[in-house]
Scaffold this motif. Structure first.
Motif, PDB file in Angstrom:
ATOM      1  N   ALA A  96      23.507-111.484 101.643  1.00  0.00           N
ATOM      2  CA  ALA A  96      23.575-112.896 100.976  1.00  0.00           C
ATOM      3  C   ALA A  96      25.184-112.884 100.943  1.00  0.00           C
ATOM      4  N   PHE A  97      26.060-114.336 100.209  1.00  0.00           N
ATOM      5  CA  PHE A  97      27.147-114.233 100.337  1.00  0.00           C
ATOM      6  C   PHE A  97      27.812-113.465  99.190  1.00  0.00           C
ATOM      7  N   ASP A  98      26.766-113.840  98.159  1.00  0.00           N
ATOM      8  CA  ASP A  98      27.262-112.273  96.940  1.00  0.00           C
ATOM      9  C   ASP A  98      26.122-110.917  96.714  1.00  0.00           C
ATOM     10  N   GLY A  99      25.777-110.656  97.553  1.00  0.00           N
ATOM     11  CA  GLY A  99      26.000-109.178  97.849  1.00  0.00           C
ATOM     12  C   GLY A  99      24.026-109.043  98.631  1.00  0.00           C
ATOM     13  N   ALA A 100      23.002-108.384  98.249  1.00  0.00           N
ATOM     14  CA  ALA A 100      22.260-107.877  99.607  1.00  0.00           C
ATOM     15  C   ALA A 100      21.135-107.887  98.934  1.00  0.00           C
ATOM     16  N   THR A 101      19.601-108.065  98.852  1.00  0.00           N
ATOM     17  CA  THR A 101      18.609-107.811  97.845  1.00  0.00           C
ATOM     18  C   THR A 101      17.236-106.804  99.241  1.00  0.00           C
ATOM     19  N   THR A 102      16.508-106.073  98.165  1.00  0.00           N
ATOM     20  CA  THR A 102      16.131-105.283  98.865  1.00  0.00           C
ATOM     21  C   THR A 102      14.222-106.217  98.729  1.00  0.00           C
ATOM     22  N   GLN A 103      13.031-106.088  98.901  1.00  0.00           N
ATOM     23  CA  GLN A 103      12.290-107.254  98.317  1.00  0.00           C
ATOM     24  C   GLN A 103      10.598-105.819  99.490  1.00  0.00           C
ATOM     25  N   PHE A 104      10.010-106.187  98.256  1.00  0.00           N
ATOM     26  CA  PHE A 104       8.624-105.575  98.823  1.00  0.00           C
ATOM     27  C   PHE A 104       7.763-106.705  98.913  1.00  0.00           C
ATOM     28  N   PHE A 105       7.008-106.650 100.206  1.00  0.00           N
ATOM     29  CA  PHE A 105       5.714-107.426  99.963  1.00  0.00           C
ATOM     30  C   PHE A 105       4.435-106.963 100.405  1.00  0.00           C
ATOM     31  N   ASP A 106       3.394-107.411  99.516  1.00  0.00           N
ATOM     32  CA  ASP A 106       2.091-107.306 100.223  1.00  0.00           C
ATOM     33  C   ASP A 106       1.603-107.464 100.656  1.00  0.00           C
ATOM     34  N   VAL A 107       1.477-106.626 102.062  1.00  0.00           N
ATOM     35  CA  VAL A 107       0.183-107.653 103.009  1.00  0.00           C
ATOM     36  C   VAL A 107      -0.730-108.002 103.282  1.00  0.00           C
ATOM     37  N   SER A 112      -2.125-109.860 101.071  1.00  0.00           N
ATOM     38  CA  SER A 112      -2.036-111.667 100.147  1.00  0.00           C
ATOM     39  C   SER A 112      -0.245-111.678 100.594  1.00  0.00           C
ATOM     40  N   CYS A 113       0.449-111.216 100.968  1.00  0.00           N
ATOM     41  CA  CYS A 113       1.803-111.822 102.040  1.00  0.00           C
ATOM     42  C   CYS A 113       2.722-112.292 100.001  1.00  0.00           C
ATOM     43  N   SER A 114       2.536-110.976  98.731  1.00  0.00           N
ATOM     44  CA  SER A 114       2.922-112.147  97.943  1.00  0.00           C
ATOM     45  C   SER A 114       4.246-111.166  97.795  1.00  0.00           C
ATOM     46  N   LEU A 115       5.208-111.400  96.963  1.00  0.00           N
ATOM     47  CA  LEU A 115       6.611-110.163  96.455  1.00  0.00           C
ATOM     48  C   LEU A 115       5.828-109.062  95.167  1.00  0.00           C
ATOM     49  N   VAL A 116       6.438-108.337  95.081  1.00  0.00           N
ATOM     50  CA  VAL A 116       5.074-107.227  94.820  1.00  0.00           C
ATOM     51  C   VAL A 116       6.763-106.991  93.799  1.00  0.00           C
ATOM     52  N   ALA A 117       7.865-106.289  94.257  1.00  0.00           N
ATOM     53  CA  ALA A 117       9.066-105.239  93.644  1.00  0.00           C
ATOM     54  C   ALA A 117      10.660-106.090  94.305  1.00  0.00           C
ATOM     55  N   SER A 118      11.647-106.420  93.724  1.00  0.00           N
ATOM     56  CA  SER A 118      12.845-106.473  94.352  1.00  0.00           C
ATOM     57  C   SER A 118      13.621-105.267  93.715  1.00  0.00           C
ATOM     58  N   THR A 119      14.628-105.363  94.490  1.00  0.00           N
ATOM     59  CA  THR A 119      15.926-104.982  93.944  1.00  0.00           C
ATOM     60  C   THR A 119      17.340-104.706  94.821  1.00  0.00           C
ATOM     61  N   ARG A 120      18.638-105.531  93.779  1.00  0.00           N
ATOM     62  CA  ARG A 120      19.700-104.989  94.590  1.00  0.00           C
ATOM     63  C   ARG A 120      20.587-103.272  94.304  1.00  0.00           C
ATOM     64  N   GLY A 121      21.536-103.394  95.445  1.00  0.00           N
ATOM     65  CA  GLY A 121      22.444-102.113  95.458  1.00  0.00           C
ATOM     66  C   GLY A 121      23.564-102.337  95.781  1.00  0.00           C
ATOM     67  N   HIS A 122      23.145-103.045  97.605  1.00  0.00           N
ATOM     68  CA  HIS A 122      24.206-102.652  98.712  1.00  0.00           C
ATOM     69  C   HIS A 122      25.243-104.601  98.210  1.00  0.00           C
ATOM     70  N   SER A 123      26.694-104.264  98.610  1.00  0.00           N
ATOM     71  CA  SER A 123      27.401-105.180  98.174  1.00  0.00           C
ATOM     72  C   SER A 123      27.285-106.172  99.703  1.00  0.00           C
ATOM     73  N   MET A 124      26.903-106.092 100.978  1.00  0.00           N
ATOM     74  CA  MET A 124      27.000-106.207 101.925  1.00  0.00           C
ATOM     75  C   MET A 124      24.976-106.074 102.288  1.00  0.00           C
ATOM     76  N   ALA A 125      24.814-106.958 104.411  1.00  0.00           N
ATOM     77  CA  ALA A 125      23.977-106.504 104.373  1.00  0.00           C
ATOM     78  C   ALA A 125      22.827-105.379 104.504  1.00  0.00           C
ATOM     79  N   VAL A 126      21.321-105.285 104.235  1.00  0.00           N
ATOM     80  CA  VAL A 126      21.236-104.191 104.479  1.00  0.00           C
ATOM     81  C   VAL A 126      20.698-104.290 105.544  1.00  0.00           C
ATOM     82  N   LEU A 127      20.843-102.995 106.799  1.00  0.00           N
ATOM     83  CA  LEU A 127      21.235-103.604 108.717  1.00  0.00           C
ATOM     84  C   LEU A 127      19.909-102.619 108.897  1.00  0.00           C
ATOM     85  N   ASP A 128      19.481-101.611 107.829  1.00  0.00           N
ATOM     86  CA  ASP A 128      18.818-100.565 108.659  1.00  0.00           C
ATOM     87  C   ASP A 128      17.624-100.133 107.089  1.00  0.00           C
ATOM     88  N   ILE A 129      16.317-100.000 107.441  1.00  0.00           N
ATOM     89  CA  ILE A 129      16.087 -99.014 106.359  1.00  0.00           C
ATOM     90  C   ILE A 129      15.337 -98.768 106.735  1.00  0.00           C
TER      91      ILE A 129
END
Length: 294
Positions: A108-119, A121-138
């Motif tokens: 995103a323009f204001d940083g990067a987010t990592t989100q965890f989704f339950d398969v 229900s396809c629902s969001l279960v956790a989220s965190t931020r850390g990088h200031s630019m795109a998360v290119l690999d994980i």
């Protein structure tokens, strides 16, 4: 019979193709933007759920329909989807305390987010931020020697970050940043090795690559780096590094120079180089066959 290859591209489609047959791949349906991440989650020996992420800020889950098309290829259908906070740039999957889970690396323009989704229900279960630019690999790292499970991410912000993954029952507070390694240039890819035995002890090794043409290994404490070899490697940005799951200590790198290089980490030697007459933007290794896909 061949192996099934799940693939994605800038035409906004996801496809499934039997590599043993020269037939068209199956279009699973378009995202509303480029598809930039893909991960298969095994359900059993012959089935899998496929997660895809894209520039339309969404993930989608696909499964086999039980029917075939006119070419005899199994067809798939979307079963669910979810909106993400930002553009999805990378994606991986793992089993979180018995629950299949997808990790998305976003930008995103204001940083990067990592989100965890339950398969399921396809629902969001956790989220965190850390990088200031795109998360290119994980990549996901299973627990070893009593240590908790972790995931490792990288970014053009020149950092590689390791996070611990706690119990899913406490998902909202389970993701905690553990270490940050700061490299001298933009980091494009990261990969953690399967468990390797060194001096009688099971250990993990993390490899990464950069826009500065280098492939390097991180120390256990993320405090230092060392080149994978003193031999000459790539002549352009290294877009992907992946460990060979069938050969402990063998690392594979791919880059814009069109080279696919196999490294022996223990001896610090280059084993082989294969050249393709185009730049390589992504690469993965099929765990069952050892087949390298670019």
């Amino acid at each position: 019979a061949g192996y099934y290859l799940y693939k994605y591209s800038s035409n906004k489609n996801v496809g499934r193709q039997n590599t043993g047959q020269e037939r068209p791949s199956i279009a699973l349906g378009p995202h509303r933007g480029w598809v930039s991440g893909l991960s298969a989650l095994p359900v059993n020996a012959s089935d899998a759920i496929v997660a895809s992420g894209g520039y339309d800020m969404s993930i989608r889950l696909w499964k086999l329909t039980g029917t075939t098309d006119e070419h005899g290829q199994p067809t798939l259908e979307v079963i669910s989807g979810a909106g993400c906070a930002n553009i999805v740039r990378s994606l991986c999957s793992f089993n979180w305390d018995g629950f299949p889970t997808v990790i998305t690396g976003q930008s995103a323009f204001d940083g990067a987010t990592t989100q965890f989704f339950d398969v399921e229900s396809c629902s969001l279960v956790a989220s965190t931020r850390g990088h200031s630019m795109a998360v290119l690999d994980i990549c996901f790292v299973p627990p070893i020697n009593g240590a908790p499970a972790t995931f490792i991410s990288c970014s053009p912000d020149c950092s590689i970050r390791r996070y611990t993954i706690g119990p899913r029952a406490k998902a909202t507070t389970a993701i905690q940043q553990a270490e940050v390694a700061t490299y001298s240039d933009r980091v494009l890819s990261v990969s953690s090795a399967p468990q390797i035995t060194q001096q009688g002890k099971e250990t993990q090794i993390t490899a990464a690559s950069s826009i500065d043409h280098s492939v390097f290994l991180l120390s256990d404490d993320f405090a230092s780096f060392r080149p994978v070899s003193k031999e000459k490697g790539h002549t352009g940005p290294v877009t992907r590094v992946r460990w060979d799951p069938k050969s402990a200590g063998r690392l594979i790198s791919a880059g814009h120079d069109g080279n696919l290089i196999f490294w022996d980490v223990a001896t610090e030697q280059k084993l082989a180089t294969h050249h393709i007459d185009t730049s390589i933007s992504t690469m993965s290794v099929c765990g069952q066959s050892g087949l390298v896909l670019t």
